[in-house]
Design an enzyme around this catalytic site. Structure first.
Site, PDB file in Angstrom:
ATOM      1  N   GLY A 167      94.768  16.917 -43.172  1.00  9.83           N
ATOM      2  CA  GLY A 167      93.702  16.686 -42.205  1.00  9.83           C
ATOM      3  C   GLY A 167      94.270  16.454 -40.815  1.00  9.83           C
ATOM      4  O   GLY A 167      95.491  16.441 -40.611  1.00  9.83           O
ATOM      5  N   LEU A 170      94.373  13.735 -38.762  1.00 13.28           N
ATOM      6  CA  LEU A 170      95.205  12.550 -38.584  1.00 13.28           C
ATOM      7  C   LEU A 170      96.476  12.632 -39.418  1.00 13.28           C
ATOM      8  O   LEU A 170      97.571  12.339 -38.924  1.00 13.28           O
ATOM      9  CB  LEU A 170      94.411  11.285 -38.941  1.00 13.28           C
ATOM     10  CG  LEU A 170      95.166   9.973 -38.800  1.00 13.28           C
ATOM     11  CD1 LEU A 170      95.658   9.772 -37.370  1.00 13.28           C
ATOM     12  CD2 LEU A 170      94.274   8.817 -39.231  1.00 13.28           C
ATOM     13  N   ASP A 216      95.284  13.153 -56.695  1.00 16.05           N
ATOM     14  CA  ASP A 216      93.842  12.923 -56.736  1.00 16.05           C
ATOM     15  C   ASP A 216      93.594  11.431 -56.571  1.00 16.05           C
ATOM     16  O   ASP A 216      93.727  10.661 -57.523  1.00 16.05           O
ATOM     17  CB  ASP A 216      93.268  13.426 -58.061  1.00 16.05           C
ATOM     18  CG  ASP A 216      91.770  13.191 -58.195  1.00 16.05           C
ATOM     19  OD1 ASP A 216      91.136  12.671 -57.248  1.00 16.05           O
ATOM     20  OD2 ASP A 216      91.226  13.530 -59.268  1.00 16.05           O
ATOM     21  N   ILE A 217      93.252  11.017 -55.360  1.00 21.22           N
ATOM     22  CA  ILE A 217      93.066   9.591 -55.107  1.00 21.22           C
ATOM     23  C   ILE A 217      91.754   9.057 -55.680  1.00 21.22           C
ATOM     24  O   ILE A 217      91.498   7.857 -55.596  1.00 21.22           O
ATOM     25  CB  ILE A 217      93.190   9.237 -53.603  1.00 21.22           C
ATOM     26  CG1 ILE A 217      92.134   9.953 -52.770  1.00 21.22           C
ATOM     27  CG2 ILE A 217      94.612   9.504 -53.122  1.00 21.22           C
ATOM     28  CD1 ILE A 217      92.052   9.467 -51.333  1.00 21.22           C
ATOM     29  N   ALA A 232      89.586  11.594 -46.383  1.00 22.17           N
ATOM     30  CA  ALA A 232      88.162  11.274 -46.240  1.00 22.17           C
ATOM     31  C   ALA A 232      87.332  12.525 -46.471  1.00 22.17           C
ATOM     32  O   ALA A 232      87.793  13.644 -46.244  1.00 22.17           O
ATOM     33  CB  ALA A 232      87.874  10.723 -44.848  1.00 22.17           C
ATOM     34  N   THR A 268      84.833  14.265 -44.724  1.00 25.57           N
ATOM     35  CA  THR A 268      84.464  14.188 -43.311  1.00 25.57           C
ATOM     36  C   THR A 268      83.347  15.126 -42.890  1.00 25.57           C
ATOM     37  O   THR A 268      82.988  15.151 -41.720  1.00 25.57           O
ATOM     38  CB  THR A 268      85.695  14.470 -42.421  1.00 25.57           C
ATOM     39  OG1 THR A 268      86.213  15.760 -42.744  1.00 25.57           O
ATOM     40  CG2 THR A 268      86.768  13.415 -42.614  1.00 25.57           C
ATOM     41  N   TYR A 312      77.532   9.606 -44.842  1.00 20.82           N
ATOM     42  CA  TYR A 312      78.944   9.527 -44.458  1.00 20.82           C
ATOM     43  C   TYR A 312      79.308   8.106 -44.039  1.00 20.82           C
ATOM     44  O   TYR A 312      80.247   7.506 -44.574  1.00 20.82           O
ATOM     45  CB  TYR A 312      79.249  10.527 -43.333  1.00 20.82           C
ATOM     46  CG  TYR A 312      80.626  10.362 -42.741  1.00 20.82           C
ATOM     47  CD1 TYR A 312      81.756  10.731 -43.468  1.00 20.82           C
ATOM     48  CD2 TYR A 312      80.812   9.834 -41.469  1.00 20.82           C
ATOM     49  CE1 TYR A 312      83.026  10.573 -42.931  1.00 20.82           C
ATOM     50  CE2 TYR A 312      82.070   9.676 -40.932  1.00 20.82           C
ATOM     51  CZ  TYR A 312      83.186  10.043 -41.664  1.00 20.82           C
ATOM     52  OH  TYR A 312      84.440   9.878 -41.144  1.00 20.82           O
ATOM     53  N   LYS A 348      81.709   5.370 -46.088  1.00 24.49           N
ATOM     54  CA  LYS A 348      82.896   4.815 -45.435  1.00 24.49           C
ATOM     55  C   LYS A 348      82.828   3.283 -45.407  1.00 24.49           C
ATOM     56  O   LYS A 348      83.821   2.598 -45.662  1.00 24.49           O
ATOM     57  CB  LYS A 348      83.064   5.379 -44.023  1.00 24.49           C
ATOM     58  CG  LYS A 348      83.430   6.850 -43.967  1.00 24.49           C
ATOM     59  CD  LYS A 348      84.811   7.150 -44.537  1.00 24.49           C
ATOM     60  CE  LYS A 348      85.889   6.832 -43.547  1.00 24.49           C
ATOM     61  NZ  LYS A 348      87.228   7.231 -44.015  1.00 24.49           N
TER      62      LYS A 348
END
Length: 149
Positions: free
Chosen positions: A11, A13, A37-38, A61, A63, A126, A130
């Site tokens: 991604g 970041l 795989d988190i 994330a 996103t 979203y 988060k």
């Protein structure tokens, strides 16, 4: 030795951290969903143990803000449950967890920059997922956790 796991490394970041990592005398493990795989707590534990991870930086994330409205299950899986699992593993292994969140946890009606103590009030899926991830992390692992918005 400092071994740092960076999730979401493909991604925006994560890519920036990867680019800057050569400036530091640390060992970085850059993963994306195909590597780790988190949303699987066991996979996280195994990866952390196998690689002697001392710090996790979670850049992963879901996103797609607009798509999250119709894909709440997957948004929740990555933005909330995965953060919960990362926090549980970090607490169990006594390692630091840095989680990158978003200003979408706020409603956007403030006319000045938000502070960490401002009341959260997400407008959509979203932001809600988060925030749920942040809250899970705080509930599980406040001593070793940092949330960056």
């Amino acid at each position: 030795m400092t071994n740092i796991l960076v999730t979401g490394s493909n991604g925006q970041l994560g890519s920036e951290i990867k680019e800057l990592s050569s400036n530091y005398d640390r060992t970085f493990f850059f993963t994306d969903r195909s590597d780790l795989d988190i949303s699987n707590e066991v996979a996280i534990k195994e990866f952390v143990s196998l690689n002697n991870i001392t710090t996790i930086i979670n850049c992963a994330a879901y996103t797609a803000v607009d798509k999250a409205e119709s894909d709440e299950v997957n948004a929740d899986k990555i933005n909330h449950l995965a953060v919960k699992y990362l926090a549980k593993v970090a607490k169990e292994k006594n390692i630091q967890l840095i989680h990158v969140s978003t200003d979408y946890v706020f409603d956007g009606t403030n006319f000045q920059p938000y502070c960490e103590n401002d009341t959260t009030n997400p407008n959509g899926v979203y932001g809600k997922t988060k925030l749920d991830g942040e809250n899970a992390m705080i509930d599980i692992n406040p001593e070793n956790s940092i949330i960056v918005r």
